[in-house]
Design an enzyme around this catalytic site. Structure first.
Site, mmCIF file in Angstrom:
data_model
loop_
_atom_site.group_PDB
_atom_site.id
_atom_site.type_symbol
_atom_site.label_atom_id
_atom_site.label_comp_id
_atom_site.label_asym_id
_atom_site.label_seq_id
_atom_site.Cartn_x
_atom_site.Cartn_y
_atom_site.Cartn_z
ATOM 1 C CB SER B 233 -1.037 -0.103 1.244
ATOM 2 O OG SER B 233 -1.992 0.973 1.063
ATOM 3 N NE ARG B 302 -9.992 2.536 9.701
ATOM 4 C CZ ARG B 302 -8.485 2.290 9.381
ATOM 5 N NH1 ARG B 302 -7.923 3.096 8.511
ATOM 6 N NH2 ARG B 302 -8.095 1.242 9.927
ATOM 7 C CG ASP B 446 -6.111 -2.767 -4.509
ATOM 8 O OD1 ASP B 446 -6.880 -1.915 -4.259
ATOM 9 O OD2 ASP B 446 -4.981 -2.875 -4.028
ATOM 10 C CG HIS B 484 -5.579 -1.682 -0.777
ATOM 11 N ND1 HIS B 484 -4.555 -1.783 -1.576
ATOM 12 C CD2 HIS B 484 -5.064 -0.821 0.379
ATOM 13 C CE1 HIS B 484 -3.577 -0.663 -1.273
ATOM 14 N NE2 HIS B 484 -3.754 -0.342 0.068
ATOM 15 C CG ASP B 485 -7.701 -4.557 4.180
ATOM 16 O OD1 ASP B 485 -6.861 -3.458 3.888
ATOM 17 O OD2 ASP B 485 -8.872 -4.522 4.851
#
Lengths: 504, 504
Positions: B233, B302, B446, B484-485
């Site tokens: 990232s 968030r 992603d 993405h994680d």
């Protein structure tokens, strides 16, 4: 000429003792921790204070709104290729129902109005009516007409000889129930207490919206069976819902960039927009009418939404990594070209659309699901509400339908139904459309309504088909990088198959 | 038993006269329009008022924060598989530089500290140091150790015999410059005036971060050439930046789910988060230390970010269309399971990370671009700032570097450089990495760092290669739907090639 000696001194060492390392960074234990100014606070900081012109602007706007001197926002802002929605909507006709409408989640409206516009002429056999269904923020003004000469959102799609040919068809476009362009919504007056509904407006669904449209079609035009229900985005939900509610009253359905049930990812995207809007103190739990509206929350919500309307490749081509002004230093306020674009998009919209309408219509999209279980539950609740209403002349929906005062706690920790079982449930629910001809469009670059949702519609309809023709078109990235907005921009790619399907 | 006659009456007709249709919906001309209560305002509304437990909760939190009685938020909240970041970060070591650092955009820090943690042992030849680089909100606590036994964010990735083998390598993970986990950032004290920087902190870049890391590597460990720079990232930006800044001082680079330049779409996503945070009145232009922090803005930011960390298919499997409690009616507050998940994710984070740090680090990501023009400009600005600093002992960056008071207006209406020319510029810029061995990972699911950005890194490096080996791995949706994680979850799929590359 590096002659200066790096600074050292007692101030720094002293600080190191006064502020233990573990307190230097933020934690709740230091919330009320005010740093001692041990040195010379009057000294200049190492770097200049950043400025925030974007916040200055919001503050000015607040002030102007509170003084009632807000000028209409200039239309000179770079608006991109989006249709310019009309700031003051006019030129629509009104259908008024004095019969109540009972809703999928148990509420009701004792009476309601639907604003609509029309193009073309109803033929003698009353067989050429097309109902055109809108997206979340679009109005009934799909095309200019003598009552309102401004360009509409599908100006070059509808008209004599065009993709929806008004020489052949009578086109009716309505403003959705719950919206703010003339139809009954949260800003309307509740006849029961003569006050604006605000958040006393009941939760509505896409199916509720199309049932109101059907009353108009029958009462105003005396049409028993429409030629087609046509819509894109939320309109593509509505067209399917119309087919579901009234399978015998619609010849053809066209669903563009829509879905048969909202995906958790789309719900998540709309959730953030709603929460941002509701967190604006000016929203005041929906009771802002006559006060400063939640223009900041609306602006931010619209910016988030705008991100989902286009695609990455289009923005690479359109904005690249250009900054709005390369000669200026980077800023936390809008700085890159794409940021100023989003800022303008939010700005344009924030006083144009009613915040409560946005919330209710956005929620209606989340709730959309043509699966069998969901629809069966809705029909049962609605029928019960109707029965209770006519039994009791002072009827108000039971308090058991009120959201409880504490946040929902999860009764399940993950999806309680498998992906496969959910698909079976959708198939069961969509059997009502098995005899209807349906044209489905998917766009590969769409992020908000991903293309597999449109493939799903087509696959389910084909599996279910008992005579209904199902036609599926997919626009790949070689044809359009416009994402969800493709239907507003790639007119020919969408329009040619639409015309053929409608005129077949 | 439908016996009740639909309501009709003078109240309704009267209303229709008092409120002309064109005033019924919202527009700026009606901003100060307060509906007359002509009927019986005391009458019950048609439907019950919605309740807003999510807003009640925020108000309670505000009150608790203002009274200083906020308890640590419970860790019993459903946290999902994300690593639990440490609420109170401890157990790190501190490197302190009393030499100033000059920054890519002309600001400087007269001195700074970098917090770091280590695993394994530096060998005698000082050739086995791996610098591990973090994402936006991760701390240096990648793995537990005696100084902090809590699990780290790559707990099972690093260790004896694991993918990053601490029997072989000496691993150093730093907290980034600008962050809030011990390294100098906006919540730190500016030694020039002994006050917290807040938004007097200068704009920083990813390259600034790695130049600070390199000072630590040399000053603390005396290492002239590191074995590898490894990151995912934002860490995957840093590892490339390290290779760019110090091509002779790094053997290998690993960039996972990173990019060589931020895309306008990623900028847009982060833009919305920053604007939402900055619009929280408690943010107070960055000067909230010692007051109620902008916890609402942080929570919302968030939540938006969390939407971009995973993929649609994963959420379909995990949440489906489940509502948190199917027995309750729909609500505008979190209602669907995916909404309560996002709500919890925001809640967990909103007091854990410093709001100003989030803004600065997020902006640093936007500014990342290894293209030749961007880097050449940054180097020139930095050198000029350094020269000016040593010439003038009272030096403060010139006011010309301050963002002007009015919003940027576009000097270009669309990208001023073609996609092809931008790619050529990137190739030119990345020539500095032409002799470095680089391992690149892309993940198809992603959304935040789309896979074509990692393909771009690999393609550019291969085209430029003058001896450097370039290895590219892509995890398709058949391997991971974690978006993405993925690097936090699909350890083996990422880890095996990493281990092989590091140990080759």
């Amino acid at each position: 000429m590096l002659t200066r000696i790096p600074k050292q001194g007692s101030g720094i060492i002293f600080r190191a003792k006064v502020f233990p390392k573990t307190l230097k960074f933020f934690s709740t234990t230091t919330l009320n921790f005010k740093p001692l100014v041990t040195g010379s606070g009057a000294n200049a900081a190492s770097n200049p204070q950043l400025t925030f012109p974007c916040l200055d602007k919001l503050e000015r706007k607040n002030k102007e709104l509170s003084l009632g001197i807000l000028k209409k926002h200039a239309n000179t802002l770079e608006s991109g290729p989006e249709p310019a929605y009309n700031f003051e909507q006019t030129g629509f006709k009104l259908y008024r129902s004095e019969k109540p409408i009972f809703l999928d989640n148990g509420g009701h409206l004792p009476e309601y109005e639907i604003a609509y516009e029309t193009w073309g002429k109803l033929n003698e056999s009353k067989s050429n009516l097309i109902i055109l269904q809108t997206g979340l923020s679009a109005s009934s003004h799909a095309k200019s007409h003598p009552g309102n000469p401004k360009k509409g959102w599908w100006e070059n799609f509808i008209g004599p000889g065009l993709y929806i040919d008004t020489n052949k068809f009578f086109v009716v476009c309505t403003n959705v129930l719950g919206g703010c362009y003339g139809s009954t919504g949260p800003s309307s007056i509740d006849p029961s207490n003569n006050e604006q509904y605000a958040t006393r407006f009941p939760i509505i669904t896409i199916n509720d919206m199309v049932r109101a449209q059907r009353e108009l079609v029958r009462d105003v035009f005396g049409v028993q069976k429409i030629h087609a229900a046509v819509g894109a985005s939320m309109g593509g939900m509505q067209s399917l819902a119309y087919g579901w509610e009234f399978p015998d009253e619609v010849e053809k359905v066209i669903s563009i960039s829509g879905c048969a049930r909202s995906h958790p990812y789309s719900i998540a995207l709309r959730h953030t927009q709603r929460q941002v809007l509701m967190s604006d103190p000016n929203w005041n739990r929906g009771f802002y009418y006559g006060k400063i509206p939640p223009h900041v929350g609306m602006k931010l919500a619209r910016e988030i939404a705008t991100v989902t309307y286009r695609s990455g490749p289009e923005w690479e081509y359109r904005f690249g990594r250009n900054r709005a002004d390369e000669s200026k230093p980077p800023a936390l306020c809008p700085d890159f070209l794409v940021e100023t674009y989003l800022d303008h998009a939010g700005e344009k919209f924030c006083l144009e659309y009613d915040a409560n309408s946005w919330l209710y219509v956005s929620k209606a999209m989340d709730l959309f699901d043509l699966g069998d279980q969901n629809r069966a539950k809705a029909v049962a609740i609605r029928q019960q509400a109707e029965e209770n209403y006519y039994k009791n002349s002072n009827y108000i929906p039971q308090t058991s339908s009120i959201v409880p005062k504490k946040p929902y706690s999860e009764k399940v920790s993950r999806a309680s139904i498998t992906v496969e079982d959910a698909l079976q449930d959708l198939k069961q629910g969509m059997k009502k459309l098995s005899q209807t001809d349906v044209l489905v469009f998917g766009v590969e670059s769409d992020i908000l309504f991903p293309v597999w949702q449109q493939r799903e519609i087509a696959n389910v309809l084909r599996d279910n088909s008992q005579g209904g023709d199902v036609e599926y078109h997919e626009l790949g990235t070689d044809v359009s990088n416009y994402g969800h907005d493709t239907f507003l921009l790639s007119l020919n790619d969408i329009g040619k198959p639409v015309k053929k399907f409608l005129e077949a």
